[in-house]
Design a protein around this motif. Sequence first.
Motif, PDB file in Angstrom:
ATOM      1  N   TYR A 140       0.541  -1.089   0.142  1.00  0.00           N
ATOM      2  CA  TYR A 140       0.218   0.062   0.180  1.00  0.00           C
ATOM      3  C   TYR A 140       0.926   1.144   0.296  1.00  0.00           C
ATOM      4  O   TYR A 140       1.582   1.536   0.884  1.00  0.00           O
ATOM      5  CB  TYR A 140      -0.821   0.225   0.764  1.00  0.00           C
ATOM      6  CG  TYR A 140      -2.118  -1.421   1.466  1.00  0.00           C
ATOM      7  CD1 TYR A 140      -3.225  -0.900   0.353  1.00  0.00           C
ATOM      8  CD2 TYR A 140      -1.368  -3.126   2.315  1.00  0.00           C
ATOM      9  CE1 TYR A 140      -3.818  -2.045   0.666  1.00  0.00           C
ATOM     10  CE2 TYR A 140      -2.341  -3.443   2.500  1.00  0.00           C
ATOM     11  CZ  TYR A 140      -3.674  -2.745   1.358  1.00  0.00           C
ATOM     12  OH  TYR A 140      -4.163  -4.481   0.994  1.00  0.00           O
ATOM     13  N   ALA A 141       0.551   1.878  -0.891  1.00  0.00           N
ATOM     14  CA  ALA A 141       1.318   3.402  -0.825  1.00  0.00           C
ATOM     15  C   ALA A 141       1.050   4.639   0.452  1.00  0.00           C
ATOM     16  O   ALA A 141      -0.655   4.665   0.348  1.00  0.00           O
ATOM     17  CB  ALA A 141       1.401   3.857  -2.296  1.00  0.00           C
ATOM     18  N   ASN A 142       1.711   5.601   0.465  1.00  0.00           N
ATOM     19  CA  ASN A 142       1.286   6.617   0.975  1.00  0.00           C
ATOM     20  C   ASN A 142       0.438   6.954   2.063  1.00  0.00           C
ATOM     21  O   ASN A 142      -0.504   7.328   3.230  1.00  0.00           O
ATOM     22  CB  ASN A 142       0.471   8.148  -0.494  1.00  0.00           C
ATOM     23  CG  ASN A 142       1.077   7.909  -1.483  1.00  0.00           C
ATOM     24  OD1 ASN A 142       2.149   8.088  -0.814  1.00  0.00           O
ATOM     25  ND2 ASN A 142       0.061   7.602  -2.694  1.00  0.00           N
ATOM     26  N   ARG A 143       1.379   5.573   3.146  1.00  0.00           N
ATOM     27  CA  ARG A 143       0.292   5.151   4.308  1.00  0.00           C
ATOM     28  C   ARG A 143       0.739   6.193   5.169  1.00  0.00           C
ATOM     29  O   ARG A 143       0.190   6.258   6.286  1.00  0.00           O
ATOM     30  CB  ARG A 143       1.552   3.805   4.931  1.00  0.00           C
ATOM     31  CG  ARG A 143       1.422   2.335   4.313  1.00  0.00           C
ATOM     32  CD  ARG A 143       1.271   1.127   3.912  1.00  0.00           C
ATOM     33  NE  ARG A 143       2.980   0.840   4.267  1.00  0.00           N
ATOM     34  CZ  ARG A 143       3.911   0.913   4.535  1.00  0.00           C
ATOM     35  NH1 ARG A 143       3.564   0.231   5.945  1.00  0.00           N
ATOM     36  NH2 ARG A 143       5.398   0.672   4.249  1.00  0.00           N
ATOM     37  N   GLU A 144       1.473   6.830   4.842  1.00  0.00           N
ATOM     38  CA  GLU A 144       1.551   7.586   6.200  1.00  0.00           C
ATOM     39  C   GLU A 144       0.507   8.828   6.318  1.00  0.00           C
ATOM     40  O   GLU A 144       0.343  10.395   7.218  1.00  0.00           O
ATOM     41  CB  GLU A 144       2.551   8.641   6.087  1.00  0.00           C
ATOM     42  CG  GLU A 144       3.357   9.780   4.548  1.00  0.00           C
ATOM     43  CD  GLU A 144       3.212   8.804   3.666  1.00  0.00           C
ATOM     44  OE1 GLU A 144       2.769   9.710   2.458  1.00  0.00           O
ATOM     45  OE2 GLU A 144       3.565   7.788   3.092  1.00  0.00           O
ATOM     46  N   GLN A 145      -0.403   9.108   5.253  1.00  0.00           N
ATOM     47  CA  GLN A 145      -1.229  10.211   5.061  1.00  0.00           C
ATOM     48  C   GLN A 145      -2.229   9.810   6.141  1.00  0.00           C
ATOM     49  O   GLN A 145      -2.526   8.553   6.764  1.00  0.00           O
ATOM     50  CB  GLN A 145      -2.176  10.242   3.466  1.00  0.00           C
ATOM     51  CG  GLN A 145      -1.026  10.722   2.852  1.00  0.00           C
ATOM     52  CD  GLN A 145      -1.502  10.213   0.746  1.00  0.00           C
ATOM     53  OE1 GLN A 145      -3.041   9.806   1.338  1.00  0.00           O
ATOM     54  NE2 GLN A 145      -1.220  10.473  -0.352  1.00  0.00           N
ATOM     55  N   ARG A 146      -2.985  10.796   6.237  1.00  0.00           N
ATOM     56  CA  ARG A 146      -4.001  10.993   7.577  1.00  0.00           C
ATOM     57  C   ARG A 146      -5.286  11.996   7.386  1.00  0.00           C
ATOM     58  O   ARG A 146      -5.181  13.085   6.396  1.00  0.00           O
ATOM     59  CB  ARG A 146      -3.567  11.216   9.206  1.00  0.00           C
ATOM     60  CG  ARG A 146      -2.806  10.322   9.367  1.00  0.00           C
ATOM     61  CD  ARG A 146      -2.701   9.209   9.995  1.00  0.00           C
ATOM     62  NE  ARG A 146      -1.666   7.840  10.063  1.00  0.00           N
ATOM     63  CZ  ARG A 146      -1.609   7.340   9.471  1.00  0.00           C
ATOM     64  NH1 ARG A 146      -1.619   7.617   8.087  1.00  0.00           N
ATOM     65  NH2 ARG A 146      -0.454   6.509  10.348  1.00  0.00           N
ATOM     66  N   PRO A 147      -6.585  11.659   7.182  1.00  0.00           N
ATOM     67  CA  PRO A 147      -6.792   9.879   7.319  1.00  0.00           C
ATOM     68  C   PRO A 147      -6.572   9.201   6.370  1.00  0.00           C
ATOM     69  O   PRO A 147      -6.488   9.421   4.856  1.00  0.00           O
ATOM     70  CB  PRO A 147      -8.333  10.127   6.859  1.00  0.00           C
ATOM     71  CG  PRO A 147      -9.039  11.211   6.068  1.00  0.00           C
ATOM     72  CD  PRO A 147      -7.910  12.631   6.728  1.00  0.00           C
ATOM     73  N   TYR A 148      -6.312   7.803   6.340  1.00  0.00           N
ATOM     74  CA  TYR A 148      -6.184   7.043   5.694  1.00  0.00           C
ATOM     75  C   TYR A 148      -6.542   6.702   4.216  1.00  0.00           C
ATOM     76  O   TYR A 148      -7.583   5.112   5.569  1.00  0.00           O
ATOM     77  CB  TYR A 148      -4.413   6.034   5.981  1.00  0.00           C
ATOM     78  CG  TYR A 148      -3.896   4.887   4.758  1.00  0.00           C
ATOM     79  CD1 TYR A 148      -3.364   5.841   3.892  1.00  0.00           C
ATOM     80  CD2 TYR A 148      -4.170   3.572   5.207  1.00  0.00           C
ATOM     81  CE1 TYR A 148      -2.506   4.707   2.737  1.00  0.00           C
ATOM     82  CE2 TYR A 148      -3.425   2.792   3.739  1.00  0.00           C
ATOM     83  CZ  TYR A 148      -2.597   3.863   2.824  1.00  0.00           C
ATOM     84  OH  TYR A 148      -2.387   3.264   1.690  1.00  0.00           O
ATOM     85  N   ILE A 149      -6.702   6.646   2.928  1.00  0.00           N
ATOM     86  CA  ILE A 149      -7.318   5.350   2.568  1.00  0.00           C
ATOM     87  C   ILE A 149      -6.728   4.612   1.468  1.00  0.00           C
ATOM     88  O   ILE A 149      -5.886   4.722   1.225  1.00  0.00           O
ATOM     89  CB  ILE A 149      -8.249   6.347   1.551  1.00  0.00           C
ATOM     90  CG1 ILE A 149      -9.053   7.253   2.003  1.00  0.00           C
ATOM     91  CG2 ILE A 149      -9.254   5.943   0.315  1.00  0.00           C
ATOM     92  CD1 ILE A 149     -10.010   8.412   1.374  1.00  0.00           C
ATOM     93  N   MET A 150      -6.485   3.446   1.780  1.00  0.00           N
ATOM     94  CA  MET A 150      -5.608   2.285   1.409  1.00  0.00           C
ATOM     95  C   MET A 150      -5.536   1.993  -0.266  1.00  0.00           C
ATOM     96  O   MET A 150      -6.428   2.534  -1.593  1.00  0.00           O
ATOM     97  CB  MET A 150      -6.607   0.212   1.420  1.00  0.00           C
ATOM     98  CG  MET A 150      -6.008  -0.124   2.557  1.00  0.00           C
ATOM     99  SD  MET A 150      -6.155  -1.731   3.189  1.00  0.00           S
ATOM    100  CE  MET A 150      -7.835  -1.369   2.613  1.00  0.00           C
ATOM    101  N   GLN A 151      -4.300   2.074  -0.791  1.00  0.00           N
ATOM    102  CA  GLN A 151      -3.970   2.466  -1.954  1.00  0.00           C
ATOM    103  C   GLN A 151      -3.044   1.340  -2.444  1.00  0.00           C
ATOM    104  O   GLN A 151      -1.333   1.293  -2.809  1.00  0.00           O
ATOM    105  CB  GLN A 151      -3.450   3.710  -1.914  1.00  0.00           C
ATOM    106  CG  GLN A 151      -3.523   4.651  -2.008  1.00  0.00           C
ATOM    107  CD  GLN A 151      -3.393   6.429  -1.861  1.00  0.00           C
ATOM    108  OE1 GLN A 151      -2.953   6.978  -2.400  1.00  0.00           O
ATOM    109  NE2 GLN A 151      -3.567   6.860  -0.836  1.00  0.00           N
ATOM    110  N   PRO A 152      -2.842   0.154  -3.003  1.00  0.00           N
ATOM    111  CA  PRO A 152      -3.041  -1.050  -3.243  1.00  0.00           C
ATOM    112  C   PRO A 152      -2.162  -0.652  -4.389  1.00  0.00           C
ATOM    113  O   PRO A 152      -2.839   0.223  -5.639  1.00  0.00           O
ATOM    114  CB  PRO A 152      -3.846  -2.105  -3.607  1.00  0.00           C
ATOM    115  CG  PRO A 152      -5.177  -1.425  -3.788  1.00  0.00           C
ATOM    116  CD  PRO A 152      -5.082   0.001  -2.667  1.00  0.00           C
TER     117      PRO A 152
END
Length: 236
Positions: free
Chosen positions: A71-83
């Motif tokens: 998953y990309a950009n896991r540091e983003q908040r709120p997090y939306i999964m980006q496989p």
Amino acid sequence: MKEETRPKTPGCARCAFEMPEKICVSQEGKGGKGCPTLLDKEVLEEANREYNIPEVRKFAQNASRQEAECYANREQRPYIMQPTKTRIVEICEFAKKMGYGRLGLAFCVGLAKEARLVTDILESHGFEVISVLCKAGRTFKKTIGLEESEQIFQDGDEAMCNPVYQAKLLNHEKSEFNILLGLCVGHDSLFFKYSEAPTTVLAVKDRVTGHNPLAAIYLSESYYRKVRHPDIVSGK
């Protein structure tokens, strides 16, 4: 319903709670009838003790790391999964994390072209590949007691799929990590039983859907409703 009167058989597939509300996800969550998180503490403790074994712990750590890295950009908040990663990429990355260099590929003869492509990809990542197709050894189906009427081609001896031989040959060749590609239902089970190296699955066989068995599940409430009716599902 009181916890002690709940049925003991796990029924996670029937859980009525959404993901954020599940007890297996949140400490404040809830569990339905037969919830193993609530009911099977002893089995859970027994399972978790296995992670104290160094090789099991390392395998589990790298599997979880691989899961997160998909998953990309896991540091983003709120997090939306980006496989971002396909399964073949995951297999290559996981094998590298584990330090594997010698991979086994057990495949169906019907996916010989795909097996060649998979081998090319694995070798391009620096792996040594030992590949064994299902018909290797040419053991006839009559060897296990089948009649000609039980064969696909009923006009002579027919070579059987031999997953036990596939597994034992890869054991003999000291493969470190095995990959299954399109083995039949049941044949894959025998391979798992006899393989000494840990095994993952790249693709499973589905002769109707282009090896995408979930297609039948997705359509089971519409165009492929017959899968819910065992009396008509078989070739009718």
